[in-house]
Design an enzyme around this catalytic site. Sequence first.
Site, PDB file in Angstrom:
ATOM      1  N   ALA A 138      -1.778   3.561  -0.054  1.00 57.96           N
ATOM      2  CA  ALA A 138      -1.920   5.010   0.098  1.00 57.96           C
ATOM      3  C   ALA A 138      -0.336   5.761   0.303  1.00 57.96           C
ATOM      4  O   ALA A 138       0.169   6.836  -0.171  1.00 57.96           O
ATOM      5  CB  ALA A 138      -2.665   5.526   1.069  1.00 57.96           C
TER       6      ALA A 138
ATOM      7  N   GLY B  82      -4.406  -2.972   3.909  1.00 55.53           N
ATOM      8  CA  GLY B  82      -4.152  -2.787   2.268  1.00 55.53           C
ATOM      9  C   GLY B  82      -4.247  -1.258   1.890  1.00 55.53           C
ATOM     10  O   GLY B  82      -3.470  -0.831   0.992  1.00 55.53           O
ATOM     11  N   ASP B  83      -5.182  -0.576   2.340  1.00 55.11           N
ATOM     12  CA  ASP B  83      -5.574   0.770   1.742  1.00 55.11           C
ATOM     13  C   ASP B  83      -4.434   1.428   2.303  1.00 55.11           C
ATOM     14  O   ASP B  83      -3.689   2.647   1.673  1.00 55.11           O
ATOM     15  CB  ASP B  83      -6.770   1.366   2.347  1.00 55.11           C
ATOM     16  CG  ASP B  83      -8.015   0.494   1.733  1.00 55.11           C
ATOM     17  OD1 ASP B  83      -7.723   0.056   0.537  1.00 55.11           O
ATOM     18  OD2 ASP B  83      -8.934   0.527   2.428  1.00 55.11           O
ATOM     19  N   THR B  84      -3.951   1.352   3.575  1.00 58.05           N
ATOM     20  CA  THR B  84      -2.664   2.128   4.025  1.00 58.05           C
ATOM     21  C   THR B  84      -1.375   1.927   3.117  1.00 58.05           C
ATOM     22  O   THR B  84      -0.834   2.652   2.898  1.00 58.05           O
ATOM     23  CB  THR B  84      -2.353   1.706   5.695  1.00 58.05           C
ATOM     24  OG1 THR B  84      -3.853   1.956   6.190  1.00 58.05           O
ATOM     25  CG2 THR B  84      -1.418   2.285   6.238  1.00 58.05           C
TER      26      THR B  84
END
Length: 86
Positions: A29, A24-26
Amino acid sequence: FRPGHELFHLPAATMETYDVTGVGDTVIATLAVAIAAGADLAVAAQLANSAAGEVVRHVGTTTITAEMLAAALVRSDQAGARERTA
Protein backbone atom coordinates in the site's frame (compact mmCIF):
# COMPACT_ATOMS: atom_id res chain seq x y z
CA PHE A 1 16.90 -3.85 -10.98
CA ARG A 2 15.87 -0.80 -12.99
CA PRO A 3 17.27 -0.52 -16.51
CA GLY A 4 19.34 2.62 -16.86
CA HIS A 5 19.51 3.29 -13.12
CA GLU A 6 22.08 2.55 -10.47
CA LEU A 7 21.34 -0.23 -8.01
CA PHE A 8 20.24 0.92 -4.60
CA HIS A 9 20.36 -0.82 -1.26
CA LEU A 10 17.99 -0.38 1.65
CA PRO A 11 19.89 -1.25 4.81
CA ALA A 12 18.06 -3.32 7.40
CA ALA A 13 17.57 -1.87 10.84
CA THR A 14 17.56 -3.97 13.98
CA MET A 15 14.40 -3.47 15.99
CA GLU A 16 12.10 -5.27 18.34
CA THR A 17 9.38 -6.98 16.36
CA TYR A 18 6.07 -7.67 18.04
CA ASP A 19 3.81 -8.80 15.21
CA VAL A 20 4.22 -9.09 11.44
CA THR A 21 0.49 -9.37 10.74
CA GLY A 22 -0.35 -7.13 7.78
CA VAL A 23 3.19 -5.89 7.18
CA GLY A 24 3.15 -7.07 3.55
CA ASP A 25 -0.08 -5.18 2.97
CA THR A 26 1.53 -2.10 4.50
CA VAL A 27 4.53 -2.37 2.18
CA ILE A 28 2.42 -2.77 -0.96
CA ALA A 29 0.00 0.00 0.00
CA THR A 30 2.77 2.46 0.90
CA LEU A 31 4.72 1.63 -2.26
CA ALA A 32 1.61 2.11 -4.42
CA VAL A 33 0.60 5.40 -2.81
CA ALA A 34 4.11 6.80 -3.05
CA ILE A 35 4.44 5.89 -6.72
CA ALA A 36 0.95 7.25 -7.45
CA ALA A 37 2.01 10.49 -5.76
CA GLY A 38 4.99 10.77 -8.09
CA ALA A 39 7.83 9.27 -6.05
CA ASP A 40 10.42 7.25 -7.92
CA LEU A 41 10.86 3.59 -7.04
CA ALA A 42 13.83 4.15 -4.72
CA VAL A 43 12.01 6.74 -2.62
CA ALA A 44 8.80 4.68 -2.62
CA ALA A 45 10.77 1.63 -1.43
CA GLN A 46 12.38 3.64 1.37
CA LEU A 47 8.97 4.89 2.51
CA ALA A 48 7.52 1.37 2.36
CA ASN A 49 10.47 0.01 4.33
CA SER A 50 10.00 2.65 7.03
CA ALA A 51 6.25 1.99 7.15
CA ALA A 52 6.88 -1.74 7.58
CA GLY A 53 9.37 -1.07 10.34
CA GLU A 54 6.77 0.97 12.15
CA VAL A 55 3.87 -1.49 11.98
CA VAL A 56 5.92 -4.46 13.25
CA ARG A 57 6.47 -2.51 16.45
CA HIS A 58 2.79 -2.99 17.38
CA VAL A 59 0.78 -6.05 18.37
CA GLY A 60 -1.96 -7.04 15.94
CA THR A 61 -2.90 -5.55 12.62
CA THR A 62 -1.89 -1.90 12.65
CA THR A 63 -2.67 0.81 10.16
CA ILE A 64 -0.01 3.43 9.65
CA THR A 65 -0.84 7.11 9.80
CA ALA A 66 1.08 9.94 8.21
CA GLU A 67 2.26 10.94 11.69
CA MET A 68 3.52 7.42 12.44
CA LEU A 69 5.37 7.29 9.11
CA ALA A 70 6.91 10.71 9.71
CA ALA A 71 8.14 9.58 13.15
CA ALA A 72 9.58 6.38 11.62
CA LEU A 73 11.41 8.44 8.99
CA VAL A 74 12.89 10.70 11.68
CA ARG A 75 14.10 7.65 13.64
CA SER A 76 15.56 6.21 10.43
CA ASP A 77 17.39 9.46 9.66
CA GLN A 78 18.74 9.63 13.20
CA ALA A 79 19.95 6.02 13.05
CA GLY A 80 21.62 6.67 9.70
CA ALA A 81 23.37 9.74 11.08
CA ARG A 82 24.69 7.70 14.03
CA GLU A 83 26.01 5.02 11.66
CA ARG A 84 27.76 7.62 9.48
CA THR A 85 29.54 9.17 12.47
CA ALA A 86 30.51 5.86 14.10
